[in-house]
Motif scaffolding. Sequence first.
Motif, mmCIF file in Angstrom:
data_model
loop_
_atom_site.group_PDB
_atom_site.id
_atom_site.type_symbol
_atom_site.label_atom_id
_atom_site.label_comp_id
_atom_site.label_asym_id
_atom_site.label_seq_id
_atom_site.Cartn_x
_atom_site.Cartn_y
_atom_site.Cartn_z
ATOM 1 N N THR A 87 0.843 -1.191 0.000
ATOM 2 C CA THR A 87 0.000 0.000 0.000
ATOM 3 C C THR A 87 0.878 1.241 0.000
ATOM 4 O OG1 THR A 87 -1.876 1.082 1.073
ATOM 5 C CG2 THR A 87 -0.224 0.097 2.524
ATOM 6 N N GLY A 88 0.328 2.347 -0.403
ATOM 7 C CA GLY A 88 1.071 3.599 -0.419
ATOM 8 C C GLY A 88 0.170 4.753 -0.800
ATOM 9 N N THR A 89 0.706 5.971 -0.685
ATOM 10 C CA THR A 89 -0.108 7.159 -0.946
ATOM 11 C C THR A 89 0.251 7.869 -2.247
ATOM 12 O OG1 THR A 89 1.426 8.478 0.395
ATOM 13 C CG2 THR A 89 -0.522 7.590 1.507
ATOM 14 N N ASP A 90 1.353 7.472 -2.890
ATOM 15 C CA ASP A 90 1.730 8.090 -4.165
ATOM 16 C C ASP A 90 0.722 7.719 -5.246
ATOM 17 O OD1 ASP A 90 4.029 8.878 -2.864
ATOM 18 O OD2 ASP A 90 5.406 7.689 -4.080
ATOM 19 N N LYS A 91 0.760 8.458 -6.345
ATOM 20 C CA LYS A 91 0.001 8.062 -7.526
ATOM 21 C C LYS A 91 0.938 7.178 -8.332
ATOM 22 C CE LYS A 91 -2.553 9.572 -11.457
ATOM 23 N NZ LYS A 91 -2.701 10.528 -12.523
ATOM 24 N N LYS B 275 -0.714 -5.048 -10.394
ATOM 25 C CA LYS B 275 -1.213 -4.189 -11.464
ATOM 26 C C LYS B 275 -1.685 -2.831 -10.968
ATOM 27 C CE LYS B 275 -2.280 -8.106 -14.339
ATOM 28 N NZ LYS B 275 -3.238 -8.918 -15.028
ATOM 29 N N GLU B 276 -1.980 -2.748 -9.664
ATOM 30 C CA GLU B 276 -2.357 -1.471 -9.058
ATOM 31 C C GLU B 276 -2.083 -1.537 -7.564
ATOM 32 O OE1 GLU B 276 -6.506 -0.959 -9.954
ATOM 33 O OE2 GLU B 276 -7.149 -2.394 -8.462
ATOM 34 N N ILE B 277 -1.871 -0.383 -6.966
ATOM 35 C CA ILE B 277 -1.613 -0.296 -5.529
ATOM 36 C C ILE B 277 -2.895 0.212 -4.889
ATOM 37 C CG2 ILE B 277 -0.164 0.763 -3.740
ATOM 38 C CD1 ILE B 277 1.586 -0.852 -5.601
ATOM 39 N N GLY C 31 12.172 6.025 -10.418
ATOM 40 C CA GLY C 31 10.958 5.784 -11.202
ATOM 41 C C GLY C 31 10.260 4.480 -10.863
ATOM 42 N N ASP C 32 10.950 3.584 -10.148
ATOM 43 C CA ASP C 32 10.356 2.296 -9.782
ATOM 44 C C ASP C 32 9.647 2.376 -8.435
ATOM 45 O OD1 ASP C 32 11.167 0.766 -12.017
ATOM 46 O OD2 ASP C 32 13.173 0.530 -11.159
ATOM 47 N N ILE C 33 8.703 1.468 -8.240
ATOM 48 C CA ILE C 33 8.014 1.347 -6.951
ATOM 49 C C ILE C 33 8.914 0.524 -6.036
ATOM 50 C CG2 ILE C 33 5.974 0.432 -5.776
ATOM 51 C CD1 ILE C 33 4.448 0.943 -8.455
ATOM 52 N N PHE C 34 9.098 1.033 -4.809
ATOM 53 C CA PHE C 34 10.053 0.441 -3.874
ATOM 54 C C PHE C 34 9.487 0.530 -2.459
ATOM 55 C CE2 PHE C 34 14.140 0.484 -1.491
ATOM 56 C CZ PHE C 34 14.701 -0.665 -2.007
ATOM 57 N N ILE C 35 9.959 -0.310 -1.565
ATOM 58 C CA ILE C 35 9.509 -0.282 -0.175
ATOM 59 C C ILE C 35 9.872 1.066 0.452
ATOM 60 C CG2 ILE C 35 9.851 -1.304 2.117
ATOM 61 C CD1 ILE C 35 10.281 -4.001 0.662
ATOM 62 N N THR D 185 7.294 5.636 -4.906
ATOM 63 C CA THR D 185 8.048 5.715 -6.154
ATOM 64 C C THR D 185 9.399 6.348 -5.849
ATOM 65 O OG1 THR D 185 5.993 5.995 -7.420
ATOM 66 C CG2 THR D 185 8.052 6.599 -8.517
ATOM 67 N N LEU D 186 10.466 5.676 -6.252
ATOM 68 C CA LEU D 186 11.817 6.215 -6.019
ATOM 69 C C LEU D 186 12.018 7.452 -6.861
ATOM 70 C CD1 LEU D 186 14.007 2.973 -5.938
ATOM 71 C CD2 LEU D 186 13.531 4.510 -4.056
ATOM 72 N N LYS D 187 12.556 8.489 -6.227
ATOM 73 C CA LYS D 187 12.780 9.760 -6.940
ATOM 74 C C LYS D 187 14.239 10.108 -6.989
ATOM 75 C CE LYS D 187 8.296 11.148 -5.715
ATOM 76 N NZ LYS D 187 7.231 11.855 -5.780
#
Length: 162
Positions: free
Chosen positions: A49-53, A88-90, A134-138, A160-162
Amino acid sequence: MKNHLLLFMAASALTLSSCNKTEKKTAPEASVSEKATENSSDNLKIEFTGTDKFTIKNPKLKVSLYGISEGLQDAPATLITEKEFEGKEIPFTIELPVPKDAESKITPKPTNGVKYYIATEWDSDGNGKANEKGDIFIDHDKAFPNVKLNSEVQKIYVKTLK
């Protein structure tokens, strides 16, 4: 002088470790420990789960479960199991199969309890490189991905890693 200091440090460490080993558990602690073992499941349920888009171009990720003895801070963690999934979605939830003898796989052998955590490898932006910008990460800033081997759903926060 150095030898005396090293001898003193070794003796102190042995004294402290022997104090921990002779410590007796009270009845409530023992029953909680036994209860956790009885309730351990074959599948670890994890909700990401997370709060980013989140934009997911590549839904394939690898989830790994590691174990480490709580009494050995300098020991490396042991890989217990890993499996590929699709996200496929968070948020999404997975069930990671865990061997019943997970604790026995940990080396060196646990001395003072076991800690489990998960790691991911995910090229969610589809550029061919996992766990990069750009990748989704813990989201380690929100919470370390510690998990318990029981039937409860464990929440792992991602960003999302920035």
